[in-house]
Design a protein around this motif. Structure first.
Motif, PDB file in Angstrom:
ATOM      1  N   PHE A 114      53.317 -38.258 -16.561  1.00 57.26           N
ATOM      2  CA  PHE A 114      52.275 -38.403 -15.551  1.00 57.26           C
ATOM      3  C   PHE A 114      51.085 -39.202 -16.073  1.00 57.26           C
ATOM      4  O   PHE A 114      50.630 -40.172 -15.445  1.00 57.26           O
ATOM      5  N   LEU A 115      50.583 -38.819 -17.242  1.00 57.95           N
ATOM      6  CA  LEU A 115      49.379 -39.460 -17.772  1.00 57.95           C
ATOM      7  C   LEU A 115      49.611 -40.910 -18.193  1.00 57.95           C
ATOM      8  O   LEU A 115      48.740 -41.764 -18.015  1.00 57.95           O
ATOM      9  N   SER A 116      50.785 -41.195 -18.746  1.00 59.30           N
ATOM     10  CA  SER A 116      51.057 -42.575 -19.172  1.00 59.30           C
ATOM     11  C   SER A 116      51.016 -43.528 -17.982  1.00 59.30           C
ATOM     12  O   SER A 116      50.471 -44.634 -18.073  1.00 59.30           O
ATOM     13  N   ALA A 138      57.389 -43.572 -21.491  1.00 56.91           N
ATOM     14  CA  ALA A 138      55.932 -43.515 -21.389  1.00 56.91           C
ATOM     15  C   ALA A 138      55.311 -44.867 -21.731  1.00 56.91           C
ATOM     16  O   ALA A 138      54.399 -45.342 -21.028  1.00 56.91           O
ATOM     17  N   ILE A 139      55.801 -45.513 -22.786  1.00 57.99           N
ATOM     18  CA  ILE A 139      55.288 -46.823 -23.171  1.00 57.99           C
ATOM     19  C   ILE A 139      55.594 -47.852 -22.084  1.00 57.99           C
ATOM     20  O   ILE A 139      54.766 -48.714 -21.749  1.00 57.99           O
ATOM     21  N   HIS A 140      56.787 -47.743 -21.508  1.00 58.02           N
ATOM     22  CA  HIS A 140      57.179 -48.679 -20.440  1.00 58.02           C
ATOM     23  C   HIS A 140      56.316 -48.503 -19.192  1.00 58.02           C
ATOM     24  O   HIS A 140      56.042 -49.465 -18.467  1.00 58.02           O
ATOM     25  N   HIS A 141      55.874 -47.280 -18.929  1.00 60.37           N
ATOM     26  CA  HIS A 141      55.068 -47.005 -17.743  1.00 60.37           C
ATOM     27  C   HIS A 141      53.720 -47.706 -17.770  1.00 60.37           C
ATOM     28  O   HIS A 141      53.176 -48.070 -16.709  1.00 60.37           O
ATOM     29  N   ALA A 165      52.544 -42.012 -10.431  1.00 58.26           N
ATOM     30  CA  ALA A 165      52.574 -41.225 -11.670  1.00 58.26           C
ATOM     31  C   ALA A 165      53.361 -39.919 -11.513  1.00 58.26           C
ATOM     32  O   ALA A 165      53.895 -39.382 -12.492  1.00 58.26           O
ATOM     33  N   LEU A 166      53.461 -39.422 -10.287  1.00 62.21           N
ATOM     34  CA  LEU A 166      54.195 -38.173 -10.034  1.00 62.21           C
ATOM     35  C   LEU A 166      55.713 -38.374  -9.999  1.00 62.21           C
ATOM     36  O   LEU A 166      56.470 -37.409 -10.170  1.00 62.21           O
ATOM     37  N   MET A 167      56.168 -39.593  -9.786  1.00 63.73           N
ATOM     38  CA  MET A 167      57.583 -39.841  -9.523  1.00 63.73           C
ATOM     39  C   MET A 167      58.491 -39.476 -10.691  1.00 63.73           C
ATOM     40  O   MET A 167      59.503 -38.797 -10.516  1.00 63.73           O
ATOM     41  N   SER A 168      58.170 -39.920 -11.893  1.00 62.77           N
ATOM     42  CA  SER A 168      59.019 -39.601 -13.045  1.00 62.77           C
ATOM     43  C   SER A 168      59.039 -38.103 -13.354  1.00 62.77           C
ATOM     44  O   SER A 168      60.117 -37.551 -13.626  1.00 62.77           O
TER      45      SER A 168
END
Length: 239
Positions: A10-12, A130-133, A162-165
């Motif tokens: 979410f945060l990434s 997370a890095i890809h996001h 951000a909620l999707m993953s």
């Protein structure tokens, strides 16, 4: 670990998107290096961990068709997302209206990205996703700003993205534990589709660059790719 995965995913995405309000969008060199690193890392994790895992305890000879299907499905998604998941920052946005096709496609992509985290190699894969996001969310935020929609609409859109993953991970986790009827018997096939998506995303990122020659690797990009592959190999050898 479940809470850590949800919070990190979410945060990434959210912080990567909100960074568009504080970082100059014209300077994309760092984003391209992050993309190169994440593409190399995701590709390596997919080859070293995810593909062997779905075949380890499954003798289904048709799994490859699902991998191919996932690859082609991502190709279809990109007709609507315009390559935002590759970190493409468009110079000409959808002026005057909300890019609903891009948003829908990107949210579906993010949802599917969270699914493989339900089983095994969570730490390694979580880091790569997370890095890809970060550059993907930044590119989405840039497009929304160019679309001249209200700032609160941009923030809400980034929040939804951000909620999707995390939602994809949560649903996949329930399926893998047999918590949704008999659908858990199709889990490996679902993972095969996601693997196809990862293969498309990672290889496309690897062969894209800012130069006219999309197959040209400058020194910094090559270093980012080698770092991503090396980190994945270290994780593989340690485990």
């Amino acid at each position: 670990m479940t809470l850590l995965i949800i919070v990190t995913l979410f945060l990434s995405a959210l912080l990567g998107g909100l960074a568009v309000f504080f970082v100059k969008r014209d300077n994309t060199d760092l984003l391209r290096l992050v993309l190169s690193f994440s593409g190399a890392y995701l590709f390596s994790i997919t080859v070293l961990h995810l593909i062997p895992e779905i075949y380890a305890h499954n003798d289904d000879h048709y799994l490859g068709l699902y991998v191919l299907g996932g690859f082609l499905f991502q190709l279809l998604l990109e007709r609507f997302s315009e390559g935002i998941e590759h970190g493409h920052i468009h110079k000409h946005g959808h002026h005057g209206h909300f890019p609903i096709g891009v948003m829908t496609s990107l949210c579906l992509h993010a949802f599917l990205e969270g699914m493989p985290l339900a089983k095994g190699h969570q730490r390694e894969l979580l880091f790569g996703i997370a890095i890809h996001h970060i550059p993907a969310a930044f590119a989405l935020g840039s497009l929304l700003i160019q679309s001249t929609v209200r700032q609160r609409t941009i923030i809400l859109s980034l929040f939804i993205f951000a909620l999707m993953s995390p939602i994809g991970f949560t649903l996949s986790n329930m399926i893998s534990l047999g918590g949704i009827g008999e659908i858990d018997q199709y889990f490996d096939k679902m993972m095969a589709i996601v693997i196809g998506i990862f293969l498309h995303i990672s290889t496309t990122i690897l062969f894209e660059s800012s130069s006219a020659d999309h197959h040209h690797f400058n020194k910094r990009k090559l270093l980012a790719v080698i770092t991503g592959v090396s980190l994945s190999l270290i994780n593989f050898l340690v485990h």
